[in-house]
Scaffold this motif. Structure first.
Motif, PDB file in Angstrom:
ATOM      1  N   ASP A 156       0.835  -1.217   0.000  1.00  0.00           N
ATOM      2  CA  ASP A 156       0.000   0.000   0.000  1.00  0.00           C
ATOM      3  C   ASP A 156       0.864   1.259   0.000  1.00  0.00           C
ATOM      4  OD1 ASP A 156      -2.339  -1.498   0.159  1.00  0.00           O
ATOM      5  OD2 ASP A 156      -2.576  -1.242   2.320  1.00  0.00           O
ATOM      6  N   GLU A 157       1.923   1.244   0.800  1.00  0.00           N
ATOM      7  CA  GLU A 157       2.780   2.425   0.895  1.00  0.00           C
ATOM      8  C   GLU A 157       3.472   2.717  -0.437  1.00  0.00           C
ATOM      9  OE1 GLU A 157       2.755   4.600   3.137  1.00  0.00           O
ATOM     10  OE2 GLU A 157       1.961   3.591   4.905  1.00  0.00           O
ATOM     11  N   TRP A 158       3.948   1.663  -1.113  1.00  0.00           N
ATOM     12  CA  TRP A 158       4.608   1.880  -2.404  1.00  0.00           C
ATOM     13  C   TRP A 158       3.638   2.467  -3.427  1.00  0.00           C
ATOM     14  CZ3 TRP A 158       9.226   2.919  -3.823  1.00  0.00           C
ATOM     15  CH2 TRP A 158      10.302   2.434  -3.087  1.00  0.00           C
ATOM     16  N   LEU A 159       2.414   1.965  -3.408  1.00  0.00           N
ATOM     17  CA  LEU A 159       1.421   2.512  -4.342  1.00  0.00           C
ATOM     18  C   LEU A 159       1.072   3.954  -3.958  1.00  0.00           C
ATOM     19  CD1 LEU A 159      -0.914  -0.540  -5.067  1.00  0.00           C
ATOM     20  CD2 LEU A 159       1.010   0.319  -6.392  1.00  0.00           C
ATOM     21  N   ALA A 160       1.064   4.234  -2.665  1.00  0.00           N
ATOM     22  CA  ALA A 160       0.797   5.608  -2.215  1.00  0.00           C
ATOM     23  C   ALA A 160       1.924   6.545  -2.671  1.00  0.00           C
ATOM     24  CB  ALA A 160       0.639   5.654  -0.698  1.00  0.00           C
ATOM     25  N   VAL A 161       3.165   6.053  -2.588  1.00  0.00           N
ATOM     26  CA  VAL A 161       4.306   6.850  -3.065  1.00  0.00           C
ATOM     27  C   VAL A 161       4.067   7.219  -4.529  1.00  0.00           C
ATOM     28  CG1 VAL A 161       6.772   6.806  -3.675  1.00  0.00           C
ATOM     29  CG2 VAL A 161       6.025   5.876  -1.474  1.00  0.00           C
ATOM     30  N   TYR A 162       3.703   6.218  -5.335  1.00  0.00           N
ATOM     31  CA  TYR A 162       3.523   6.474  -6.769  1.00  0.00           C
ATOM     32  C   TYR A 162       2.320   7.388  -7.021  1.00  0.00           C
ATOM     33  CZ  TYR A 162       4.221   5.957 -11.690  1.00  0.00           C
ATOM     34  OH  TYR A 162       4.500   6.242 -12.997  1.00  0.00           O
ATOM     35  N   GLN A 163       1.228   7.131  -6.288  1.00  0.00           N
ATOM     36  CA  GLN A 163       0.014   7.947  -6.420  1.00  0.00           C
ATOM     37  C   GLN A 163       0.342   9.430  -6.178  1.00  0.00           C
ATOM     38  OE1 GLN A 163      -3.405   6.017  -6.213  1.00  0.00           O
ATOM     39  NE2 GLN A 163      -3.938   7.831  -7.350  1.00  0.00           N
ATOM     40  N   TYR A 164       1.090   9.706  -5.132  1.00  0.00           N
ATOM     41  CA  TYR A 164       1.474  11.088  -4.819  1.00  0.00           C
ATOM     42  C   TYR A 164       2.465  11.630  -5.833  1.00  0.00           C
ATOM     43  CZ  TYR A 164      -0.885  11.566  -0.300  1.00  0.00           C
ATOM     44  OH  TYR A 164      -1.825  11.694   0.690  1.00  0.00           O
ATOM     45  N   TRP A 165       3.426  10.800  -6.196  1.00  0.00           N
ATOM     46  CA  TRP A 165       4.471  11.245  -7.111  1.00  0.00           C
ATOM     47  C   TRP A 165       3.874  11.640  -8.454  1.00  0.00           C
ATOM     48  CZ3 TRP A 165       6.208   9.037 -11.753  1.00  0.00           C
ATOM     49  CH2 TRP A 165       7.391   9.594 -12.263  1.00  0.00           C
ATOM     50  N   VAL A 166       3.084  10.735  -9.022  1.00  0.00           N
ATOM     51  CA  VAL A 166       2.521  11.019 -10.343  1.00  0.00           C
ATOM     52  C   VAL A 166       1.518  12.173 -10.239  1.00  0.00           C
ATOM     53  CG1 VAL A 166       0.526   9.410 -10.492  1.00  0.00           C
ATOM     54  CG2 VAL A 166       1.903   9.884 -12.519  1.00  0.00           C
ATOM     55  N   GLY A 167       0.768  12.238  -9.153  1.00  0.00           N
ATOM     56  CA  GLY A 167      -0.185  13.328  -8.940  1.00  0.00           C
ATOM     57  C   GLY A 167       0.505  14.675  -8.932  1.00  0.00           C
ATOM     58  N   SER A 168       1.660  14.733  -8.247  1.00  0.00           N
ATOM     59  CA  SER A 168       2.385  16.011  -8.165  1.00  0.00           C
ATOM     60  C   SER A 168       2.909  16.456  -9.532  1.00  0.00           C
ATOM     61  CB  SER A 168       3.535  15.920  -7.154  1.00  0.00           C
ATOM     62  OG  SER A 168       4.638  15.213  -7.697  1.00  0.00           O
ATOM     63  N   LYS A 169       3.119  15.496 -10.417  1.00  0.00           N
ATOM     64  CA  LYS A 169       3.609  15.831 -11.760  1.00  0.00           C
ATOM     65  C   LYS A 169       2.503  16.333 -12.677  1.00  0.00           C
ATOM     66  CE  LYS A 169       7.721  14.288 -10.839  1.00  0.00           C
ATOM     67  NZ  LYS A 169       8.729  15.278 -10.466  1.00  0.00           N
ATOM     68  N   ILE A 170       1.306  15.771 -12.554  1.00  0.00           N
ATOM     69  CA  ILE A 170       0.268  16.059 -13.549  1.00  0.00           C
ATOM     70  C   ILE A 170      -0.825  17.013 -13.073  1.00  0.00           C
ATOM     71  CG2 ILE A 170       0.667  13.823 -14.699  1.00  0.00           C
ATOM     72  CD1 ILE A 170      -1.931  12.809 -13.410  1.00  0.00           C
ATOM     73  N   VAL A 171      -0.854  17.293 -11.766  1.00  0.00           N
ATOM     74  CA  VAL A 171      -1.979  18.071 -11.227  1.00  0.00           C
ATOM     75  C   VAL A 171      -2.118  19.457 -11.871  1.00  0.00           C
ATOM     76  CG1 VAL A 171      -0.688  19.058  -9.255  1.00  0.00           C
ATOM     77  CG2 VAL A 171      -3.159  18.657  -9.047  1.00  0.00           C
ATOM     78  N   LYS A 172      -3.378  19.823 -12.117  1.00  0.00           N
ATOM     79  CA  LYS A 172      -3.686  21.124 -12.730  1.00  0.00           C
ATOM     80  C   LYS A 172      -4.880  21.732 -12.007  1.00  0.00           C
ATOM     81  CE  LYS A 172      -2.556  20.436 -17.630  1.00  0.00           C
ATOM     82  NZ  LYS A 172      -1.828  19.178 -17.535  1.00  0.00           N
ATOM     83  N   GLY A 173      -4.900  23.068 -11.925  1.00  0.00           N
ATOM     84  CA  GLY A 173      -6.073  23.711 -11.355  1.00  0.00           C
ATOM     85  C   GLY A 173      -5.726  24.666 -10.233  1.00  0.00           C
ATOM     86  N   PRO A 174      -6.775  25.102  -9.497  1.00  0.00           N
ATOM     87  CA  PRO A 174      -6.568  26.095  -8.438  1.00  0.00           C
ATOM     88  C   PRO A 174      -5.557  25.639  -7.389  1.00  0.00           C
ATOM     89  CG  PRO A 174      -8.909  25.502  -8.631  1.00  0.00           C
ATOM     90  CD  PRO A 174      -8.168  24.672  -9.611  1.00  0.00           C
TER      91      PRO A 174
END
Ligand code: FE
Ligand code: FE
Ligand code: MG
Length: 163
Positions: free
Chosen positions: A26-44
């Motif tokens: 779970d932690e490894w997937l959370a690392v990736y979830q956050y990592w990829v999110g920080s790269k692609i996130v858009k908006g306010p």
């Protein structure tokens, strides 16, 4: 593996190792979830959100480290096949198809809530006395997860207030 250190654990050690490995996945997937999110996130509030996601990514990696070290102490092996990460995870991975900040936050909040519930269950099993070392470690990780959920929900609230 420390022989006596393992012997004093008043639990089925193999079962405990399996539980910790599931949390590690779970932690490894959370690392990736956050990592990829920080790269692609858009908006306010993108800059603040990016910083928060990256910070959480680092903390999830630290959780993975703590879990892996404890697994080794107990005489087990942390998951060695990367394919098993997705297979053994309890909380899973949410594909961020929509990069909107609201969606990224929603997906990560869901992950945090699953983590809190998972660690709560582990704590119940590892009640103080049976294995105080694992208990203290899980309690520490859980404190972070509770903070993570609140951090993300606070940003979510701020974004909802933007008119
Ligand atoms: Fe974590
Ligand atoms: Fe977290
Ligand atoms: Mg935070």
């Amino acid at each position: 593996m420390g022989t006596i250190g393992k012997k004093i654990v008043g639990l089925d050690v193999e079962e405990l190792i399996e539980m910790l490995n599931k949390a590690l996945a779970d932690e490894w997937l959370a690392v990736y979830q956050y990592w990829v999110g920080s790269k692609i996130v858009k908006g306010p509030m993108r800059p603040q959100v990016e910083v928060e996601l990256k910070e959480h990514q680092g903390e999830e990696l630290e959780h993975a480290n703590m879990l892996a070290d404890r697994i080794v102490q107990l005489g087990g092996d942390p998951i060695v096949d990367f394919n098993d990460i997705a297979k053994q995870s309890g909380c899973g991975y949410e594909v961020p198809n929509d990069p909107h900040v609201k969606n990224i936050l929603k997906q990560n909040i869901k992950g945090e809530q699953c983590a809190i519930e998972t660690y709560h269950k582990i704590l119940e099993k590892v009640k103080l006395g049976n294995d105080p070392i694992t208990f203290n470690m899980i309690r520490k990780i859980m404190e972070d997860e509770v903070e993570h959920e609140e951090d993300l929900q606070a940003i979510q609230e701020d974004i909802e207030m933007i008119k």
